[in-house]
Design an enzyme around this catalytic site. Structure first.
Site, PDB file in Angstrom:
ATOM      1  N   CYS A   1     -26.744   0.102   2.455  1.00  0.00           N
ATOM      2  CA  CYS A   1     -26.610   1.505   2.073  1.00  0.00           C
ATOM      3  C   CYS A   1     -27.472   2.346   3.007  1.00  0.00           C
ATOM      4  O   CYS A   1     -28.693   2.372   2.851  1.00  0.00           O
ATOM      5  CB  CYS A   1     -27.041   1.696   0.620  1.00  0.00           C
ATOM      6  SG  CYS A   1     -26.844   3.404   0.054  1.00  0.00           S
TER       7      CYS A   1
ATOM      8  N   GLU B   1       0.844  -1.201   0.000  1.00  0.00           N
ATOM      9  CA  GLU B   1       0.000   0.000   0.000  1.00  0.00           C
ATOM     10  C   GLU B   1       0.881   1.254   0.000  1.00  0.00           C
ATOM     11  O   GLU B   1       1.674   1.448   0.922  1.00  0.00           O
ATOM     12  CB  GLU B   1      -0.915   0.012   1.231  1.00  0.00           C
ATOM     13  CG  GLU B   1      -1.664   1.302   1.462  1.00  0.00           C
ATOM     14  CD  GLU B   1      -2.487   1.745   0.267  1.00  0.00           C
ATOM     15  OE1 GLU B   1      -2.332   2.905  -0.169  1.00  0.00           O
ATOM     16  OE2 GLU B   1      -3.300   0.937  -0.239  1.00  0.00           O
TER      17      GLU B   1
ATOM     18  N   ASP C   1     -14.292  -3.498  -3.726  1.00  0.00           N
ATOM     19  CA  ASP C   1     -14.671  -2.786  -4.943  1.00  0.00           C
ATOM     20  C   ASP C   1     -13.991  -3.296  -6.206  1.00  0.00           C
ATOM     21  O   ASP C   1     -14.493  -3.081  -7.312  1.00  0.00           O
ATOM     22  CB  ASP C   1     -14.356  -1.292  -4.794  1.00  0.00           C
ATOM     23  CG  ASP C   1     -15.177  -0.619  -3.711  1.00  0.00           C
ATOM     24  OD1 ASP C   1     -16.103  -1.267  -3.185  1.00  0.00           O
ATOM     25  OD2 ASP C   1     -14.897   0.549  -3.384  1.00  0.00           O
TER      26      ASP C   1
ATOM     27  N   VAL D   1       1.564  -1.162  -6.471  1.00  0.00           N
ATOM     28  CA  VAL D   1       1.594  -2.356  -7.315  1.00  0.00           C
ATOM     29  C   VAL D   1       1.676  -1.922  -8.781  1.00  0.00           C
ATOM     30  O   VAL D   1       0.862  -1.127  -9.255  1.00  0.00           O
ATOM     31  CB  VAL D   1       0.337  -3.228  -7.103  1.00  0.00           C
ATOM     32  CG1 VAL D   1       0.373  -4.437  -8.037  1.00  0.00           C
ATOM     33  CG2 VAL D   1       0.241  -3.669  -5.657  1.00  0.00           C
TER      34      VAL D   1
ATOM     35  N   GLN E   1     -14.181   6.386   4.017  1.00  0.00           N
ATOM     36  CA  GLN E   1     -14.855   7.168   2.992  1.00  0.00           C
ATOM     37  C   GLN E   1     -16.362   7.357   3.204  1.00  0.00           C
ATOM     38  O   GLN E   1     -16.914   8.382   2.776  1.00  0.00           O
ATOM     39  CB  GLN E   1     -14.583   6.547   1.619  1.00  0.00           C
ATOM     40  CG  GLN E   1     -13.112   6.593   1.251  1.00  0.00           C
ATOM     41  CD  GLN E   1     -12.798   5.954  -0.091  1.00  0.00           C
ATOM     42  OE1 GLN E   1     -13.630   5.930  -0.990  1.00  0.00           O
ATOM     43  NE2 GLN E   1     -11.607   5.414  -0.213  1.00  0.00           N
TER      44      GLN E   1
ATOM     45  N   ALA F   1     -18.729  -0.478   2.085  1.00  0.00           N
ATOM     46  CA  ALA F   1     -17.939  -0.978   3.213  1.00  0.00           C
ATOM     47  C   ALA F   1     -18.675  -2.104   3.921  1.00  0.00           C
ATOM     48  O   ALA F   1     -18.052  -3.031   4.454  1.00  0.00           O
ATOM     49  CB  ALA F   1     -17.640   0.165   4.185  1.00  0.00           C
ATOM     50  N   ALA F   2     -20.005  -2.033   3.924  1.00  0.00           N
ATOM     51  CA  ALA F   2     -20.801  -3.096   4.555  1.00  0.00           C
ATOM     52  C   ALA F   2     -20.629  -4.414   3.808  1.00  0.00           C
ATOM     53  O   ALA F   2     -20.585  -5.486   4.421  1.00  0.00           O
ATOM     54  CB  ALA F   2     -22.277  -2.698   4.582  1.00  0.00           C
TER      55      ALA F   2
ATOM     56  N   CYS G   1     -20.742   2.806  -3.330  1.00  0.00           N
ATOM     57  CA  CYS G   1     -21.823   3.410  -2.554  1.00  0.00           C
ATOM     58  C   CYS G   1     -22.806   4.126  -3.470  1.00  0.00           C
ATOM     59  O   CYS G   1     -22.820   5.351  -3.581  1.00  0.00           O
ATOM     60  CB  CYS G   1     -21.298   4.367  -1.492  1.00  0.00           C
ATOM     61  SG  CYS G   1     -22.599   4.773  -0.298  1.00  0.00           S
TER      62      CYS G   1
END
Length: 438
Positions: free
Chosen positions: A367, A63, A324, A106, A71, A334-335, A189
């Protein structure tokens, strides 16, 4: 709440030990039993889970960013309900202690050689690979952007750099059109583009300027929301608050100097309409990252090609995906990552024992549709676009309690639960609340 309290008590320990993990540029050659690509929500939660499964010394995360963002909070930041500072923490504080942090980007993935190449020229080999590289924002695919953000009156809740511009445009609104957009691509989202519309409407009412505003939501979709139960409730809100919704309208150009937005009618290609704005919120087109798109891991559209139930790659059995970047046919939230992380943990633990994965991801995603500064419609659903609600109430109704969950509880659950690999979604609680019948 008891479960949340249990998770929060780990927080001081988390901060104390986070400094123990190692970080450096990759050396010429490295090898890890489990290599995780990406330090977003999916990458961090899986690195925490893999640390417990196989030991910190066997796990590495690639990363490049020094900062990790929560977010989902940006919806509230763009409306002035939360500070942007609350949405970020140093990456060093969220990577599990002892796990190797390769602070590089990456460049290439070669699954045939079990090797990843980074932008500093290093190569890292792996036994197993988890891909959690997220997706790419493409503001540049709208003519006049991203340079248009240098002008006032325009913002976007989809990036750290532009979210406060949304709030500034809303504060400075005088009279005219407040325009909100949804692009003709998959998005993360999918409720966020309209959440800021509802919040802006509420803010203009609160400050006595709603009568001078025409609130317009131009979406590329043929529906307001993909799940009928929640869409019906949202249409009621739209009519009650006199919001204008235009379907199949795609933003193709922003003339920021003239405060004009150009939309194409997707049902009549080539037909365009120019709308003057006093405020414009842009949801950018999105797509797969170039690293995945250009590799053997991608499907035809460029997304990571994984089994929708086990999250294992369809062609490379030692490769897995989350979040994602995948082609899972569910909303990118995120859920969804939370629910996927529990399934993926189980899948990998079974494969390590040469056993067949036995837990299936049902497409659960959530959501929280923020409809004002105190109400939320909590949409939860599965692969079949059927509601999969956690609480034994009608979640299609606006709720103050759900707003409190969105604004105050979910961020804590994210930082102290999900990122530590301790939260795998509300599945177990759903069964409890529905007496085992759901």
């Amino acid at each position: 709440m008891a479960a949340l309290h249990h998770l929060r008590q780990y927080h001081p320990l988390c901060i104390a030990v986070s400094k123990l993990h190692t970080s450096s540029h990759a050396s010429a050659k490295q090898h890890y039993k489990m290599l995780v690509l990406g330090g977003g929500s999916g990458g961090i939660t899986m690195s925490a889970r893999m640390k417990r499964l196989m030991g910190a010394e066997n796990v590495a995360v690639v990363e490049p960013s020094e900062v990790h963002y929560y977010q989902p909070l940006w919806t509230l930041v763009g409306a002035g309900a939360k500070s942007v500072a609350l949405s970020s923490r140093p990456t060093a504080s969220v990577i599990p202690s002892g796990v190797k942090w390769v602070k590089s980007k990456v460049q290439e993935v070669n699954p045939d050689k079990n090797t990843v190449y980074t932008d500093d020229g290093s190569q890292i080999s792996y036994e197993y690979l988890i891909v959690a590289l997220g997706l790419q924002l493409h503001y540049e695919k709208i003519k006049g952007l991203p340079e248009g953000f240098e002008h006032p009156k325009i913002g976007s809740n989809y990036s750290f750099e532009t979210v406060e511009k949304t709030w500034k445009a809303l504060q400075n609104f005088k009279e005219g059109n407040a325009v909100f957009t949804f692009p003709n691509t998959p998005v993360k989202c999918a409720g966020a583009p309209q959440k800021i519309m509802y919040l802006s409407d509420a803010f203009l009412r609160k400050t006595g300027r709603r009568a001078q505003a025409k609130v317009i939501y131009n979406t590329s979709l043929p529906v307001l929301f993909g799940i009928k139960k929640y869409a019906d409730s949202l249409w009621d809100i739209v009519k009650r608050r006199d919001l204008q919704v235009n379907l199949r309208q795609n933003l193709i150009e922003v003339r920021a100097d003239k405060k004009e937005a150009v939309f194409e009618n997707l049902d009549k290609p080539g037909e365009t309409k120019v709308i003057e704005y006093e405020m414009l919120h842009v949801t950018p087109p999105m797509g797969p990252t170039l690293v995945i798109k250009g590799s053997a891991l991608a499907d035809e559209a460029g997304w990571l090609d994984v089994d929708k139930e086990t999250l294992q790659h369809k062609r490379y059995p030692n490769v897995f995906g989350i979040g994602d970047c995948t082609n899972l046919p569910t909303a990118k939230t995120a859920a969804a990552v939370a629910a996927q992380s529990a399934v993926l943990h189980r899948t990998i633990s079974k494969i390590l024992k040469n056993e067949k994965p036995d837990k299936k991801y049902d497409g659960y995603t959530s959501c929280p549709l923020v409809t004002s500064y105190s109400t939320v419609i909590l949409a939860e659903y599965d692969y079949n676009a059927e509601p999969l609600e956690t609480f034994p109430i009608n979640q299609a109704k606006e709720s103050r309690i759900m707003y409190h969950m969105k604004a105050d509880i979910m961020p804590q659950l994210y930082w102290h639960g999900l990122l530590r690999g301790l939260w795998g979604g509300p599945g177990p609680y759903r069964k409890l609340f529905h007496l085992g019948m759901k």
